[in-house]
Design a protein around this motif. Structure first.
Motif, PDB file in Angstrom:
ATOM      1  N   ILE A   7       0.848  -1.194   0.000  1.00  0.00           N
ATOM      2  CA  ILE A   7       0.000   0.000   0.000  1.00  0.00           C
ATOM      3  C   ILE A   7       0.883   1.243   0.000  1.00  0.00           C
ATOM      4  O   ILE A   7       1.644   1.476   0.942  1.00  0.00           O
ATOM      5  N   HIS A   8       0.792   2.007  -1.076  1.00  0.00           N
ATOM      6  CA  HIS A   8       1.576   3.233  -1.164  1.00  0.00           C
ATOM      7  C   HIS A   8       0.713   4.465  -1.385  1.00  0.00           C
ATOM      8  O   HIS A   8       1.156   5.576  -1.148  1.00  0.00           O
ATOM      9  N   ASP A   9      -0.513   4.276  -1.861  1.00  0.00           N
ATOM     10  CA  ASP A   9      -1.396   5.424  -2.086  1.00  0.00           C
ATOM     11  C   ASP A   9      -2.856   4.971  -2.041  1.00  0.00           C
ATOM     12  O   ASP A   9      -3.151   3.793  -1.834  1.00  0.00           O
ATOM     13  N   LYS A  10      -3.747   5.926  -2.261  1.00  0.00           N
ATOM     14  CA  LYS A  10      -5.170   5.644  -2.171  1.00  0.00           C
ATOM     15  C   LYS A  10      -5.632   4.666  -3.252  1.00  0.00           C
ATOM     16  O   LYS A  10      -6.539   3.871  -3.029  1.00  0.00           O
ATOM     17  N   LEU A  11      -5.023   4.683  -4.406  1.00  0.00           N
ATOM     18  CA  LEU A  11      -5.387   3.749  -5.468  1.00  0.00           C
ATOM     19  C   LEU A  11      -5.129   2.306  -5.033  1.00  0.00           C
ATOM     20  O   LEU A  11      -5.945   1.407  -5.306  1.00  0.00           O
ATOM     21  N   ASP A  12      -4.032   2.069  -4.322  1.00  0.00           N
ATOM     22  CA  ASP A  12      -3.749   0.728  -3.801  1.00  0.00           C
ATOM     23  C   ASP A  12      -4.822   0.295  -2.798  1.00  0.00           C
ATOM     24  O   ASP A  12      -5.247  -0.862  -2.784  1.00  0.00           O
ATOM     25  N   ILE A  13      -5.275   1.235  -1.982  1.00  0.00           N
ATOM     26  CA  ILE A  13      -6.330   0.937  -1.009  1.00  0.00           C
ATOM     27  C   ILE A  13      -7.615   0.573  -1.745  1.00  0.00           C
ATOM     28  O   ILE A  13      -8.305  -0.384  -1.384  1.00  0.00           O
ATOM     29  N   LYS A  14      -7.924   1.312  -2.787  1.00  0.00           N
ATOM     30  CA  LYS A  14      -9.141   1.032  -3.564  1.00  0.00           C
ATOM     31  C   LYS A  14      -9.074  -0.347  -4.214  1.00  0.00           C
ATOM     32  O   LYS A  14     -10.063  -1.088  -4.212  1.00  0.00           O
ATOM     33  N   MET A  15      -7.920  -0.708  -4.772  1.00  0.00           N
ATOM     34  CA  MET A  15      -7.779  -2.035  -5.384  1.00  0.00           C
ATOM     35  C   MET A  15      -7.965  -3.124  -4.335  1.00  0.00           C
ATOM     36  O   MET A  15      -8.649  -4.122  -4.578  1.00  0.00           O
ATOM     37  N   LEU A  16      -7.357  -2.937  -3.173  1.00  0.00           N
ATOM     38  CA  LEU A  16      -7.495  -3.903  -2.086  1.00  0.00           C
ATOM     39  C   LEU A  16      -8.955  -4.006  -1.653  1.00  0.00           C
ATOM     40  O   LEU A  16      -9.492  -5.105  -1.504  1.00  0.00           O
ATOM     41  N   GLU A  17      -9.595  -2.886  -1.495  1.00  0.00           N
ATOM     42  CA  GLU A  17     -10.985  -2.858  -1.039  1.00  0.00           C
ATOM     43  C   GLU A  17     -11.919  -3.535  -2.052  1.00  0.00           C
ATOM     44  O   GLU A  17     -12.777  -4.339  -1.672  1.00  0.00           O
ATOM     45  N   LEU A  18     -11.736  -3.249  -3.324  1.00  0.00           N
ATOM     46  CA  LEU A  18     -12.567  -3.892  -4.349  1.00  0.00           C
ATOM     47  C   LEU A  18     -12.326  -5.397  -4.382  1.00  0.00           C
ATOM     48  O   LEU A  18     -13.261  -6.181  -4.544  1.00  0.00           O
ATOM     49  N   TYR A  19     -11.078  -5.796  -4.231  1.00  0.00           N
ATOM     50  CA  TYR A  19     -10.755  -7.232  -4.208  1.00  0.00           C
ATOM     51  C   TYR A  19     -11.498  -7.911  -3.054  1.00  0.00           C
ATOM     52  O   TYR A  19     -12.119  -8.968  -3.237  1.00  0.00           O
ATOM     53  N   VAL A  37      -9.643  -4.367   5.800  1.00  0.00           N
ATOM     54  CA  VAL A  37      -8.662  -3.543   5.082  1.00  0.00           C
ATOM     55  C   VAL A  37      -7.505  -3.134   5.985  1.00  0.00           C
ATOM     56  O   VAL A  37      -6.345  -3.160   5.572  1.00  0.00           O
ATOM     57  N   MET A  38      -7.787  -2.799   7.227  1.00  0.00           N
ATOM     58  CA  MET A  38      -6.752  -2.282   8.118  1.00  0.00           C
ATOM     59  C   MET A  38      -5.767  -3.366   8.578  1.00  0.00           C
ATOM     60  O   MET A  38      -4.756  -3.054   9.197  1.00  0.00           O
ATOM     61  N   ARG A  39      -6.009  -4.613   8.256  1.00  0.00           N
ATOM     62  CA  ARG A  39      -5.063  -5.686   8.579  1.00  0.00           C
ATOM     63  C   ARG A  39      -3.794  -5.604   7.737  1.00  0.00           C
ATOM     64  O   ARG A  39      -2.810  -6.263   8.040  1.00  0.00           O
ATOM     65  N   HIS A  40      -3.834  -4.823   6.673  1.00  0.00           N
ATOM     66  CA  HIS A  40      -2.707  -4.742   5.754  1.00  0.00           C
ATOM     67  C   HIS A  40      -1.825  -3.551   6.100  1.00  0.00           C
ATOM     68  O   HIS A  40      -2.317  -2.448   6.368  1.00  0.00           O
ATOM     69  N   GLU A  41      -0.526  -3.779   6.087  1.00  0.00           N
ATOM     70  CA  GLU A  41       0.438  -2.731   6.424  1.00  0.00           C
ATOM     71  C   GLU A  41       0.363  -1.585   5.427  1.00  0.00           C
ATOM     72  O   GLU A  41       0.178  -1.798   4.237  1.00  0.00           O
ATOM     73  N   GLY A  42       0.525  -0.391   5.940  1.00  0.00           N
ATOM     74  CA  GLY A  42       0.581   0.778   5.091  1.00  0.00           C
ATOM     75  C   GLY A  42      -0.751   1.452   4.861  1.00  0.00           C
ATOM     76  O   GLY A  42      -0.824   2.482   4.204  1.00  0.00           O
ATOM     77  N   VAL A  43      -1.852   0.883   5.397  1.00  0.00           N
ATOM     78  CA  VAL A  43      -3.164   1.484   5.200  1.00  0.00           C
ATOM     79  C   VAL A  43      -3.400   2.527   6.280  1.00  0.00           C
ATOM     80  O   VAL A  43      -3.343   2.243   7.469  1.00  0.00           O
ATOM     81  N   ASP A  44      -3.662   3.736   5.836  1.00  0.00           N
ATOM     82  CA  ASP A  44      -4.004   4.839   6.732  1.00  0.00           C
ATOM     83  C   ASP A  44      -5.524   4.882   6.854  1.00  0.00           C
ATOM     84  O   ASP A  44      -6.231   4.854   5.836  1.00  0.00           O
ATOM     85  N   TYR A  45      -6.043   4.958   8.076  1.00  0.00           N
ATOM     86  CA  TYR A  45      -7.486   4.917   8.288  1.00  0.00           C
ATOM     87  C   TYR A  45      -8.209   6.014   7.519  1.00  0.00           C
ATOM     88  O   TYR A  45      -9.243   5.773   6.891  1.00  0.00           O
ATOM     89  N   PHE A  46      -7.685   7.220   7.559  1.00  0.00           N
ATOM     90  CA  PHE A  46      -8.378   8.340   6.917  1.00  0.00           C
ATOM     91  C   PHE A  46      -8.344   8.210   5.394  1.00  0.00           C
ATOM     92  O   PHE A  46      -9.326   8.526   4.714  1.00  0.00           O
ATOM     93  N   ALA A  47      -7.243   7.710   4.855  1.00  0.00           N
ATOM     94  CA  ALA A  47      -7.179   7.462   3.413  1.00  0.00           C
ATOM     95  C   ALA A  47      -8.152   6.346   3.033  1.00  0.00           C
ATOM     96  O   ALA A  47      -8.814   6.417   1.986  1.00  0.00           O
ATOM     97  N   PHE A  48      -8.267   5.330   3.888  1.00  0.00           N
ATOM     98  CA  PHE A  48      -9.216   4.246   3.649  1.00  0.00           C
ATOM     99  C   PHE A  48     -10.649   4.769   3.649  1.00  0.00           C
ATOM    100  O   PHE A  48     -11.439   4.449   2.755  1.00  0.00           O
TER     101      PHE A  48
END
Length: 178
Positions: A7-19, A37-48
């Motif tokens: 996870i490096h940016d919001k797009l990565d969070i979106k891909m993870l979330e859709l998956y 989602v928050m189980r994965h390293e690098g996820v910021d709650y507010f970005a999520f």
């Protein structure tokens, strides 16, 4: 500072979330989605939280009655992007989803509802299904909504026991009356 995980940016969070949401057995509330989602390293709650709102706004997810579900658009985009997720992340997601999906399937198969009659009495309707269809439906007349809800809550806690007890009671041959 170096960032760990994929996870490096919001797009990565979106891909993870859709998956994740594309593999859920049904709609989930924000707390369940957050936990997954928050189980994965690098996820910021507010970005999520922001990514989730954007996915709803863009039509990838739908929000009904405080529960999130994937749309066809979201499912198509998830399928197109899933190879971008590392295999280890997909494997972990699938492992994390197993107990959530088991609970969602169970909740879909064990249902209860109340219906108020004209005289003020309440009917508690409890249903147990399996993959093949309906196994048991019980309707009980109750003097109050509170009692009906207690019966439904007890049924949801142990539907298999209720089912087995009914079968046992019905399977015993009746004794002839004298």
């Amino acid at each position: 500072m170096a960032q760990y995980g994929f996870i490096h940016d919001k797009l990565d969070i979106k891909m993870l979330e859709l998956y994740l949401v594309s593999r859920l057995a049904g709609p989930v509330d924000f707390d369940v989605l957050t936990d997954l989602v928050m189980r994965h390293e690098g996820v910021d709650y507010f970005a999520f939280a922001e990514a989730t709102a954007e996915l709803v706004e863009s039509g990838h997810l739908e929000l009904e009655e405080d529960r999130y579900a994937i749309t066809e658009k979201g499912r198509a985009n998830s399928a197109a992007c899933e190879s971008s997720l590392p295999y280890s992340v997909r494997r972990r997601c699938n492992r994390d989803l197993a107990p959530v999906n088991a609970a969602l399937r169970r909740n879909a198969q064990v249902r209860g509802e109340t219906r108020v009659n004209g005289d003020g009495s309440v009917v508690a309707r409890m249903t147990l299904d399996d993959d093949g269809g309906n196994l048991l439906t019980i309707e009980l007349l109750c003097p109050s909504k509170a009692q009906a809800e207690r019966l439904i809550e007890s049924f949801r806690a142990r539907p298999e026991r209720v089912y087995n007890d009914v079968l046992e009671a019905l399977a015993v041959p009746s004794e002839p009356e004298e």
